[in-house]
Scaffold this motif. Sequence first.
Motif, PDB file in Angstrom:
ATOM      1  N   TYR A  30       0.835  -1.196   0.000  1.00 39.99           N
ATOM      2  CA  TYR A  30       0.000   0.000   0.000  1.00 39.99           C
ATOM      3  C   TYR A  30       0.871   1.247   0.000  1.00 39.99           C
ATOM      4  N   TYR A  31       0.374   2.286  -0.679  1.00 37.82           N
ATOM      5  CA  TYR A  31       1.121   3.530  -0.860  1.00 37.82           C
ATOM      6  C   TYR A  31       0.229   4.720  -0.508  1.00 37.82           C
ATOM      7  N   ILE A  32       0.851   5.876  -0.251  1.00 41.06           N
ATOM      8  CA  ILE A  32       0.049   7.078  -0.051  1.00 41.06           C
ATOM      9  C   ILE A  32      -0.811   7.293  -1.291  1.00 41.06           C
ATOM     10  N   ASP A  33      -2.008   7.829  -1.113  1.00 43.58           N
ATOM     11  CA  ASP A  33      -2.984   7.826  -2.212  1.00 43.58           C
ATOM     12  C   ASP A  33      -2.783   8.927  -3.251  1.00 43.58           C
TER      13      ASP A  33
ATOM     14  N   GLU B  78       6.350   2.524   8.446  1.00 43.21           N
ATOM     15  CA  GLU B  78       6.230   1.896   9.754  1.00 43.21           C
ATOM     16  C   GLU B  78       7.576   1.371  10.230  1.00 43.21           C
ATOM     17  N   TRP B  79       8.420   0.944   9.294  1.00 40.49           N
ATOM     18  CA  TRP B  79       9.748   0.412   9.625  1.00 40.49           C
ATOM     19  C   TRP B  79      10.587   1.436  10.397  1.00 40.49           C
ATOM     20  N   VAL B  80      10.430   2.715  10.035  1.00 41.01           N
ATOM     21  CA  VAL B  80      11.207   3.754  10.728  1.00 41.01           C
ATOM     22  C   VAL B  80      10.392   4.451  11.814  1.00 41.01           C
ATOM     23  N   GLY B  81       9.308   3.832  12.231  1.00 40.44           N
ATOM     24  CA  GLY B  81       8.600   4.319  13.404  1.00 40.44           C
ATOM     25  C   GLY B  81       7.491   5.317  13.152  1.00 40.44           C
ATOM     26  N   VAL B  82       7.085   5.516  11.904  1.00 38.97           N
ATOM     27  CA  VAL B  82       5.993   6.436  11.610  1.00 38.97           C
ATOM     28  C   VAL B  82       4.663   5.728  11.849  1.00 38.97           C
ATOM     29  N   ASP B  83       3.784   6.344  12.611  1.00 36.30           N
ATOM     30  CA  ASP B  83       2.462   5.780  12.902  1.00 36.30           C
ATOM     31  C   ASP B  83       1.562   5.982  11.685  1.00 36.30           C
ATOM     32  N   THR B  84       1.132   4.880  11.071  1.00 35.33           N
ATOM     33  CA  THR B  84       0.298   4.969   9.862  1.00 35.33           C
ATOM     34  C   THR B  84      -1.125   4.485  10.122  1.00 35.33           C
ATOM     35  N   SER B  85      -1.475   4.314  11.390  1.00 32.59           N
ATOM     36  CA  SER B  85      -2.787   3.750  11.720  1.00 32.59           C
ATOM     37  C   SER B  85      -3.931   4.641  11.258  1.00 32.59           C
TER      38      SER B  85
ATOM     39  N   GLY C 167      -3.542   6.897   8.534  1.00 38.92           N
ATOM     40  CA  GLY C 167      -2.928   7.542   7.384  1.00 38.92           C
ATOM     41  C   GLY C 167      -1.644   8.238   7.801  1.00 38.92           C
ATOM     42  N   VAL C 168      -1.255   9.253   7.037  1.00 41.63           N
ATOM     43  CA  VAL C 168      -0.012   9.955   7.343  1.00 41.63           C
ATOM     44  C   VAL C 168      -0.126  11.408   6.893  1.00 41.63           C
TER      45      VAL C 168
ATOM     46  N   ASP D  31       0.130  21.389   4.868  1.00 38.83           N
ATOM     47  CA  ASP D  31      -0.072  19.991   5.250  1.00 38.83           C
ATOM     48  C   ASP D  31      -0.951  19.265   4.230  1.00 38.83           C
ATOM     49  N   TYR D  32      -0.619  18.010   4.005  1.00 32.95           N
ATOM     50  CA  TYR D  32      -1.457  17.113   3.192  1.00 32.95           C
ATOM     51  C   TYR D  32      -1.589  15.797   3.944  1.00 32.95           C
ATOM     52  N   HIS D  33      -2.814  15.325   4.032  1.00 34.55           N
ATOM     53  CA  HIS D  33      -3.062  14.049   4.702  1.00 34.55           C
ATOM     54  C   HIS D  33      -3.338  12.983   3.646  1.00 34.55           C
ATOM     55  N   TYR D  34      -2.706  11.820   3.821  1.00 35.03           N
ATOM     56  CA  TYR D  34      -2.858  10.740   2.852  1.00 35.03           C
ATOM     57  C   TYR D  34      -3.346   9.471   3.544  1.00 35.03           C
ATOM     58  N   SER D  35      -4.198   8.758   2.851  1.00 42.87           N
ATOM     59  CA  SER D  35      -4.518   7.397   3.265  1.00 42.87           C
ATOM     60  C   SER D  35      -3.695   6.456   2.388  1.00 42.87           C
TER      61      SER D  35
END
Length: 434
Positions: free
Chosen positions: A136-139, A192-199, A201-202, A214-218
Amino acid sequence: MKKKTILKRLLKLIIVIVILVLVVFLGYQLFINPYRGTAENFIASLPVESELTEKQVLEDIDYTIGKLRERHPAWLENNNKNVAAVEEAYESERQQVIDDFVDTYNVIDEWRIIGRIMHQLYDGHSRISYMDEDEYYIDDFTQLNELGLPAEINGIPTEKIVDDYLEIFQYEREEYARACVDYFIENESCLEWVGVDTSDGVRFTYDTEDGKKDYHYSFVPYEQVKGAEEEDDEWVGYKIDESSNTAVFTLEECNYNDYYESTLENFFNQVNKKEIGNIIVDLRGNGGGNSYVADAFLQYLDIDGYDGWSSDVRYGNFLIHNEPYHVDIQKKENAFSGNIYVLTDVYTYSAAMDFTMLISDNHLGTVIGEASGNLPDAYGDILRFSLPNSKLGLTISYKNWHRIDQSKKGEPIEPDYVCDPKEALSKAKQLISD
């Protein structure tokens, strides 16, 4: 009686020979064959949030170092500083797991731990990877394409995230690792590997002329990403421009198969038919594959032969040295005798880098663009494994390659003309017109 005795002795001799052959064969398969116990294809890793016990994590760490010790050439080399660094990191990380007294870990935790250990080897082909069947990738890639890297990700400075990533990623040249950040931060599991919380989105924060934005991505499958490049099945092709006396041969992947051979043959047939004097080989973005693509290409040139590289290959506990070789060519009818230009960038990697080295170190053409992503003096040819518990994918090199031109030992393939890779084709055409 005499005849029967001879037949019995002959039969015994045959049996002994057969047994000896079987023993040698089994011994080779069990203890010497580099591919013993390897996987032809990876299996899917456990989901990143899957829990692992301390015992399971320790088993996977031990499995990793065990495979490195028994398969990688570096462990049979004298006083290899990177091996010492890996062993030290292994002892430290293993002890840390024991000292933490944590009941459970997840797959991401283990991926980071083993990443930190393997990073110390500085071998771009020996890697620990998350094998995801459904990535999965940012949308939306639009902002990345237009604005470049964000300044922050979920409020964390991107440079901090990149620094963390550089400590767990496996590479030979930092330039290559940094160039991969664009692709890295698009991917959910890598974030997630580097500790970013993607629960949830981001959030990417960009520095713009109007201030921070700012831009929010799912996260979605690649085919649903806005602004993503369409996947192109045409990995090899060519264009011929008679007006400029130039032919461009584009190779995006080093796949050596019947399709490649037929395309190559058709290309040179057209070059000869139209009496083209300049060939541009575009290897930008080519991540490698089978190095025979270069050997096949060179068979069409008006040369007597070319030099290849030496190597050290690990068989069991033996490191076998192969001397540099020379390939004699039986020239094809109407072999190409014009000018050759090779376009490269930092993503020109592995077999594509080898292609460039064969042209450069044999003085067969001109290299334009950016230095290759990995080194000619490097480990390669991978063995595949899956870790017992997390099912993370593990690749380990079993060969050590040495550059053809040893006066440039330890250097990447530097272009004859350095320029922005996006301008490399224009630069080649300019050199041709001049």
